[in-house]
Every structure is written in structure tokens, then in C-alpha cells.
Design a protein around this motif. Structure first.
Motif, PDB file in Angstrom:
ATOM      1  N   THR A 131       0.822  -1.201   0.000  1.00 31.43           N
ATOM      2  CA  THR A 131       0.000   0.000   0.000  1.00 31.43           C
ATOM      3  C   THR A 131       0.859   1.255   0.000  1.00 31.43           C
ATOM      4  O   THR A 131       0.529   2.247  -0.653  1.00 31.43           O
ATOM      5  CB  THR A 131      -0.948  -0.009   1.219  1.00 31.43           C
ATOM      6  N   VAL A 132       1.985   1.221   0.699  1.00 32.64           N
ATOM      7  CA  VAL A 132       2.905   2.353   0.682  1.00 32.64           C
ATOM      8  C   VAL A 132       3.458   2.555  -0.726  1.00 32.64           C
ATOM      9  O   VAL A 132       3.571   3.691  -1.207  1.00 32.64           O
ATOM     10  CB  VAL A 132       4.038   2.144   1.700  1.00 32.64           C
ATOM     11  N   LYS A 133       3.780   1.471  -1.400  1.00 34.38           N
ATOM     12  CA  LYS A 133       4.270   1.582  -2.779  1.00 34.38           C
ATOM     13  C   LYS A 133       3.176   2.112  -3.708  1.00 34.38           C
ATOM     14  O   LYS A 133       3.419   2.961  -4.562  1.00 34.38           O
ATOM     15  CB  LYS A 133       4.761   0.220  -3.272  1.00 34.38           C
ATOM     16  N   TYR A 134       1.975   1.597  -3.541  1.00 27.11           N
ATOM     17  CA  TYR A 134       0.839   2.001  -4.371  1.00 27.11           C
ATOM     18  C   TYR A 134       0.565   3.495  -4.255  1.00 27.11           C
ATOM     19  O   TYR A 134       0.306   4.181  -5.249  1.00 27.11           O
ATOM     20  CB  TYR A 134      -0.380   1.179  -3.934  1.00 27.11           C
ATOM     21  N   LEU A 135       0.662   4.021  -3.024  1.00 23.10           N
ATOM     22  CA  LEU A 135       0.335   5.424  -2.787  1.00 23.10           C
ATOM     23  C   LEU A 135       1.540   6.352  -2.896  1.00 23.10           C
ATOM     24  O   LEU A 135       1.370   7.545  -3.162  1.00 23.10           O
ATOM     25  CB  LEU A 135      -0.284   5.577  -1.393  1.00 23.10           C
ATOM     26  N   GLY A 136       2.735   5.816  -2.686  1.00 24.55           N
ATOM     27  CA  GLY A 136       3.909   6.683  -2.612  1.00 24.55           C
ATOM     28  C   GLY A 136       4.822   6.645  -3.806  1.00 24.55           C
ATOM     29  O   GLY A 136       5.816   7.383  -3.861  1.00 24.55           O
ATOM     30  N   LYS A 137       4.485   5.817  -4.790  1.00 26.97           N
ATOM     31  CA  LYS A 137       5.377   5.630  -5.922  1.00 26.97           C
ATOM     32  C   LYS A 137       4.592   5.713  -7.222  1.00 26.97           C
ATOM     33  O   LYS A 137       3.470   5.208  -7.319  1.00 26.97           O
ATOM     34  CB  LYS A 137       6.061   4.262  -5.803  1.00 26.97           C
ATOM     35  N   SER A 138       5.176   6.344  -8.227  1.00 25.53           N
ATOM     36  CA  SER A 138       4.579   6.411  -9.567  1.00 25.53           C
ATOM     37  C   SER A 138       5.614   5.927 -10.561  1.00 25.53           C
ATOM     38  O   SER A 138       6.633   6.591 -10.781  1.00 25.53           O
ATOM     39  CB  SER A 138       4.157   7.849  -9.908  1.00 25.53           C
ATOM     40  N   GLY A 139       5.363   4.757 -11.135  1.00 22.08           N
ATOM     41  CA  GLY A 139       6.378   4.164 -11.990  1.00 22.08           C
ATOM     42  C   GLY A 139       7.618   3.872 -11.175  1.00 22.08           C
ATOM     43  O   GLY A 139       7.559   3.220 -10.139  1.00 22.08           O
ATOM     44  N   ASP A 140       8.757   4.391 -11.617  1.00 24.87           N
ATOM     45  CA  ASP A 140      10.005   4.197 -10.885  1.00 24.87           C
ATOM     46  C   ASP A 140      10.300   5.338  -9.925  1.00 24.87           C
ATOM     47  O   ASP A 140      11.331   5.332  -9.250  1.00 24.87           O
ATOM     48  CB  ASP A 140      11.172   4.072 -11.877  1.00 24.87           C
ATOM     49  N   LYS A 141       9.416   6.312  -9.846  1.00 24.76           N
ATOM     50  CA  LYS A 141       9.670   7.507  -9.032  1.00 24.76           C
ATOM     51  C   LYS A 141       8.999   7.394  -7.668  1.00 24.76           C
ATOM     52  O   LYS A 141       7.781   7.240  -7.569  1.00 24.76           O
ATOM     53  CB  LYS A 141       9.143   8.748  -9.750  1.00 24.76           C
ATOM     54  N   TRP A 142       9.799   7.493  -6.610  1.00 21.76           N
ATOM     55  CA  TRP A 142       9.237   7.651  -5.275  1.00 21.76           C
ATOM     56  C   TRP A 142       8.828   9.109  -5.126  1.00 21.76           C
ATOM     57  O   TRP A 142       9.657  10.024  -5.221  1.00 21.76           O
ATOM     58  CB  TRP A 142      10.253   7.265  -4.196  1.00 21.76           C
ATOM     59  N   LEU A 143       7.539   9.325  -4.891  1.00 22.23           N
ATOM     60  CA  LEU A 143       6.989  10.675  -4.814  1.00 22.23           C
ATOM     61  C   LEU A 143       7.240  11.317  -3.459  1.00 22.23           C
ATOM     62  O   LEU A 143       7.231  12.546  -3.344  1.00 22.23           O
ATOM     63  CB  LEU A 143       5.481  10.644  -5.074  1.00 22.23           C
ATOM     64  N   ALA A 144       7.422  10.496  -2.433  1.00 20.46           N
ATOM     65  CA  ALA A 144       7.522  11.015  -1.074  1.00 20.46           C
ATOM     66  C   ALA A 144       8.150   9.959  -0.176  1.00 20.46           C
ATOM     67  O   ALA A 144       8.296   8.794  -0.562  1.00 20.46           O
ATOM     68  CB  ALA A 144       6.130  11.398  -0.551  1.00 20.46           C
ATOM     69  N   VAL A 145       8.510  10.367   1.027  1.00 22.71           N
ATOM     70  CA  VAL A 145       9.112   9.472   2.009  1.00 22.71           C
ATOM     71  C   VAL A 145       8.013   8.977   2.956  1.00 22.71           C
ATOM     72  O   VAL A 145       7.278   9.794   3.524  1.00 22.71           O
ATOM     73  CB  VAL A 145      10.201  10.202   2.819  1.00 22.71           C
ATOM     74  N   PRO A 146       7.861   7.658   3.146  1.00 20.92           N
ATOM     75  CA  PRO A 146       6.858   7.160   4.088  1.00 20.92           C
ATOM     76  C   PRO A 146       7.118   7.716   5.486  1.00 20.92           C
ATOM     77  O   PRO A 146       8.231   7.620   6.006  1.00 20.92           O
ATOM     78  CB  PRO A 146       7.056   5.644   4.044  1.00 20.92           C
ATOM     79  N   ALA A 147       6.088   8.302   6.077  1.00 17.69           N
ATOM     80  CA  ALA A 147       6.226   8.949   7.385  1.00 17.69           C
ATOM     81  C   ALA A 147       5.681   8.048   8.484  1.00 17.69           C
ATOM     82  O   ALA A 147       4.625   7.422   8.316  1.00 17.69           O
ATOM     83  CB  ALA A 147       5.489  10.280   7.395  1.00 17.69           C
ATOM     84  N   CYS A 148       6.372   8.025   9.594  1.00 12.27           N
ATOM     85  CA  CYS A 148       5.848   7.334  10.776  1.00 12.27           C
ATOM     86  C   CYS A 148       4.668   8.120  11.353  1.00 12.27           C
ATOM     87  O   CYS A 148       3.617   7.545  11.650  1.00 12.27           O
ATOM     88  CB  CYS A 148       6.959   7.194  11.806  1.00 12.27           C
ATOM     89  N   ILE A 149       4.825   9.432  11.472  1.00 16.33           N
ATOM     90  CA  ILE A 149       3.813  10.271  12.104  1.00 16.33           C
ATOM     91  C   ILE A 149       2.508  10.236  11.308  1.00 16.33           C
ATOM     92  O   ILE A 149       2.487  10.558  10.130  1.00 16.33           O
ATOM     93  CB  ILE A 149       4.298  11.724  12.221  1.00 16.33           C
ATOM     94  N   GLY A 150       1.436   9.836  11.950  1.00 13.03           N
ATOM     95  CA  GLY A 150       0.117   9.850  11.328  1.00 13.03           C
ATOM     96  C   GLY A 150      -0.287   8.566  10.656  1.00 13.03           C
ATOM     97  O   GLY A 150      -1.478   8.330  10.427  1.00 13.03           O
ATOM     98  N   SER A 151       0.668   7.702  10.313  1.00 12.60           N
ATOM     99  CA  SER A 151       0.324   6.434   9.667  1.00 12.60           C
ATOM    100  C   SER A 151      -0.350   5.521  10.679  1.00 12.60           C
ATOM    101  O   SER A 151       0.050   5.459  11.842  1.00 12.60           O
ATOM    102  CB  SER A 151       1.578   5.770   9.101  1.00 12.60           C
ATOM    103  N   GLN A 152      -1.357   4.769  10.226  1.00 13.43           N
ATOM    104  CA  GLN A 152      -2.180   4.004  11.169  1.00 13.43           C
ATOM    105  C   GLN A 152      -2.854   2.826  10.495  1.00 13.43           C
ATOM    106  O   GLN A 152      -3.090   2.832   9.285  1.00 13.43           O
ATOM    107  CB  GLN A 152      -3.266   4.911  11.753  1.00 13.43           C
TER     108      GLN A 152
END
Length: 446
Positions: A131-152
Motif C-alpha cells: 500500500t505504501v508503494k501504491y500510494l507513494g510511488k509512480s512508476g520508478d519515481k518515489w513521490l515522497a518518504v513514508p512517514a511514521c507520524i500519522g500512519s495508522q
């Protein structure tokens, strides 16, 4: 999304005065000073959690000789979403900005690639879930860094006593603290029977069917458990299939055992349901248990967080990750990446998890067995299974499988819960599916 007396809504009210404060770290003037960095963090529901992130940022700033400022932006009233939209339009704002779930994809063209940061963190801290890959990555590009704060994770929180008394289910034996689950018999059929038994006992499951995040997240996990896909990965509308029919039949049976006003529930309703002592089970991160711990300790002592029931196609749990994004028009990208590496180190993550009382979840697999979850009480071990330490279930998000920008519309419009409510209230199966197809085709056009 759902995120958040100590209820998620009341956390915001309790910290409203500090939410808008601008917190500035000491600026150490030096020949090696690395400029300024403006940060927009999510304003945490849990009092004290912001303090921990501020201390970590200041620690890094003093070492790196960077002048930093932090805005804590609340999600109440979608202020964080409005901030994201405003900065994207103006192409000006924070160097680092926290973004929930769908928003990295929504702003993909304006985000700095974060492959160098994320790939280094994966090598250090272990893989991230799908799910982190699905939401945080587009193709080969990581769009953002997975954050600990707020993830649940929004999994079941059950009353030990009521589930034992009315449903003959020992949730502590099924999900023992410090040990792998023994939950093969915890199926969707068993869940339905337990819901019926608790309803007859006067303590119904508190599961919402409204249009806010908690309701959407729960129904999405059940849809996935039945393999009920409404739009496929290629963007084809496929809602008229047997798996969707099967999950709608399941939900029709389940809704008969839920509170009659469940379709009107918001994200605070299930929290209140648990704390009031009216129900035997809700779907929520540990914020509701934390409320009970403070306001109704006799109820908190009977709460146990555990895994989702398994369906015909697997065991899925709603996971809502947060991300830290860096705008490609940001003024200090090197410093931003350096800080995000610092915040993602195991020692920093452990501090953040402890400060949130175990609410926050790191995305990396090596960081899912921190002592906070094993030691939180009462009762001791109540949160042990919250971070999915044994990979017992697949972490998911509602409407996953569809292209993210389409799935975001399905999620935001609460299409899946609306389908369940329409069918439960007497609309024929084919009319419900036809309505959904029209909605989904509209999303595709937009």
C-alpha cells in the motif's frame, strides 16, 4: 480518515492553541550554515506527539546548522489538504509538507523525486508494504518518504469480556501478546456470527457506514477480503461481478446487527461507542482505547486490538500511510532530504512511536516490533498486534487496485459504503450495481 475527553476530534480541540504556532529551532550562525528550512507537519491528535517531532527536528538543526521553522497543520476541516492545494497552485510554501494517503499522486508532477532517500531507508530499515508503494510511488519515481507520524492501521478493537460472554470468542487467545496469531477460525463467517450474538446481547459492533474515512476504510477491507473489485488496474469499470455481489450480501446481513444509525456515523462515532460501553467491537487505531484509558479505565482494561477476519480472498486490514513530500520548487532540497533521513532513523522512529502512545506506525518492516506496542497497557500487550508484526494480514486501502487518481475519487465519494447502504435499504442488487457503474464511469471521465 479516519484520524483522530482524548478522541481524535477532541485531540485537535485540546491542542488548538498550539496547532497554529510557529516553532523555531535555535539558529546557529556558522560558516557551515546550510540555510533555512520550512516544514509543514500534520498536527497530531495525541497531546505531546508534536513535542517529540519538534525535538528531533531541533536536534538535527543544531547539528547541521540549519534554521528551521515548523508549522503544525491540523486535518480538522481539511486544513492540511487546503494547504497542499494552495501551495501547489502558488508554487511556493513549505520545503517539506506532510501529505496523507492519496495526495502524493495528486501532486505527482510538482514533487521532487525521493528515490535516493527511500531506497537508502529500505536498505536500512527493511521493505515497505504494497500500500505504501501504491500510494507513494509512480512508476520508478518515489513521490515522497513514508512517514511514521500519522500512519495508522484501522483494525478491530474488541472488548475481551463482551466477546467472550456473548460470542464465545477469546480474543486474547486468538491474538496472544508476544506470539503469532492463532486466528484461522477468525473468518468473515465467524465475524458475522459474533456480530449477531453481540447484537442479541445488547452490545452491537460499532461499525459505521457513513461517508467519512473510518466507514470507508472498513468497507474497503471487506471488499478486498471478498476479492470485490469495482475498477481494475487498467481503469476498466468491472463492478458487475460475482465477488461484488457476494460482499454486498455479506454487508446486508452484517448491517442488520449494527446500530440503526450507522449510515450517519462520522469518524468520532465509533470512538464514542466504545468508550460509552455500548459495543463489543469497533474498527479504529488506538485513539479510542486511549480515550477509554483516560475517561473509562474499566473499559480500557477490557480492550484488545487485533487482526481482521479472513475472507474468501484473504485477510486485509485498512492502512492509511502518511508521507513527507518535498516540492520540486522548494528552496532547500538537500537540507529537506537530510532531515527526512534523520526522522526515519530507528532511534527517531522509536521516540515518535512512544510519544504517540503506539498510534503512529512506521512503514518499514524492521520497525514493527518496537517495545511500545508490547508494553502499552492496560491490559499489557493490548497493542502488540496493532503494527501487524507477524505479517498476518495484508495492509490495504479502500478501492486499491484501481489507478490511484480514480481510487481517490471512489474513496472520497464513499462509493462502496453507499452501495452497501442502498442494497441494505431494499434496492435490488442490479439497480445498486447499475448506480455504482454510472458513478464509476463518471469518475473515469473526470
Amino acid at each position: 480518515m479516519s484520524r483522530k475527553k482524548l478522541s481524535r476530534r477532541q485531540f485537535v480541540a485540546a491542542t488548538a492553541m498550539s496547532s497554529a504556532a510557529l516553532i523555531t529551532a535555535p539558529y546557529v550562525r556558522s560558516a557551515n550554515a546550510a540555510g533555512k528550512l520550512n516544514i509543514g507537519f500534520w498536527d497530531h491528535w495525541v497531546p505531546g506527539a508534536n513535542k517529540a517531532s519538534t525535538e528531533l527536528v531541533n536536534e538535527w538543526a543544531a547539528k547541521e546548522k540549519v534554521e528551521v521553522s515548523i508549522d503544525y497543520i491540523p486535518s480538522q476541516g481539511n486544513k492540511n489538504i487546503l494547504t497542499i492545494a494552495a501551495e501547489a497552485q502558488a508554487k511556493s510554501g513549505h520545503d517539506i509538507l506532510a501529505m496523507p494517503t492519496w495526495w502524493p499522486h495528486a501532486q505527482a508532477d510538482l514533487l521532487e523525486p525521493m528515490n535516493d532517500v527511500v531506497e537508502a531507508l529500505i536498505k536500512q530499515n527493511g521493505e515497505v508494504n504494497g500500500t505504501v508503494k501504491y500510494l507513494g510511488k509512480s512508476g520508478d519515481k518515489w513521490l515522497a518518504v513514508p512517514a511514521c507520524i500519522g500512519s495508522q492501521i484501522k483494525g478491530p478493537c474488541s472488548r475481551i469480556d463482551l466477546m467472550k460472554q456473548h460470542a464465545n470468542i477469546d480474543v486474547q487467545a486468538m491474538y496472544p501478546a508476544g506470539a503469532p496469531p492463532k486466528a484461522d477460525a477468525w473468518t468473515t463467517d465467524a465475524f458475522l456470527k459474533a456480530a449477531e450474538a453481540c447484537h442479541k446481547g445488547g452490545v452491537p459492533f460499532g461499525i459505521g457506514l457513513g461517508e467519512t474515512s473510518d466507514s470507508v476504510d472498513t468497507v474497503g477491507a471487506f471488499f478486498l477480503a471478498f476479492g470485490a473489485e469495482v475498477v481494475d488496474i487498467k481503469g476498466n469499470v468491472v463492478v458487475k461481478n460475482d465477488n461484488v455481489r457476494q460482499v454486498l450480501e455479506f454487508y446486508k446481513k452484517l448491517m442488520a446487527f449494527l446500530p440503526s444509525d450507522a449510515p450517519a456515523w462520522d469518524d468520532g462515532s465509533n470512538n464514542r461507542w466504545l468508550v460509552s460501553g455500548k459495543g463489543a467491537l469497533i474498527m479504529n487505531p488506538p485513539s479510542a482505547w486511549a480515550v477509554a484509558k483516560r475517561d473509562a479505565p474499566q473499559i480500557a482494561e477490557q480492550c484488545w486490538t487485533h487482526g481482521f477476519p479472513v475472507g474468501p480472498k484473504g485477510r486485509f486490514a485498512p492502512f492509511l500511510p502518511y508521507f513527507w513530500s518535498v516540492w520540486n520548487f522548494g528552496k532547500n532540497k538537500p537540507a529537506a532530504k537530510s532531515l527526512l533521513m534523520h526522522l526515519s532513523q530507528p532511534a527517531a522512529v522509536e521516540k515518535l512511536v512512544a510519544a504517540s502512545g503506539g498510534y503512529d506506525l512506521p512503514a518499514f518492516e524492521k520497525l514493527t516490533t518496537l517495545k511500545t506496542w508490547a508494553e502499552e497497557s492496560p491490559p499489557k500487550g493490548t497493542l502488540y498486534h496493532y503494527p501487524n508484526p507477524h505479517k498476518h494480514q495484508i495492509l490495504s486501502i479502500s478501492a486499491a487496485g484501481a489507478p490511484p487518481k480514480v481510487a481517490q475519487q471512489i474513496y472520497t465519494q464513499a462509493t462502496l459504503t453507499k452501495m452497501c447502504v442502498r442494497y441494505f435499504r431494499g434496492e435490488s442488487m442490479e439497480k445498486t450495481l447499475a448506480w455504482a457503474q454510472g458513478e464509476l464511469e463518471g469518475f473515469m471521465r473526470s
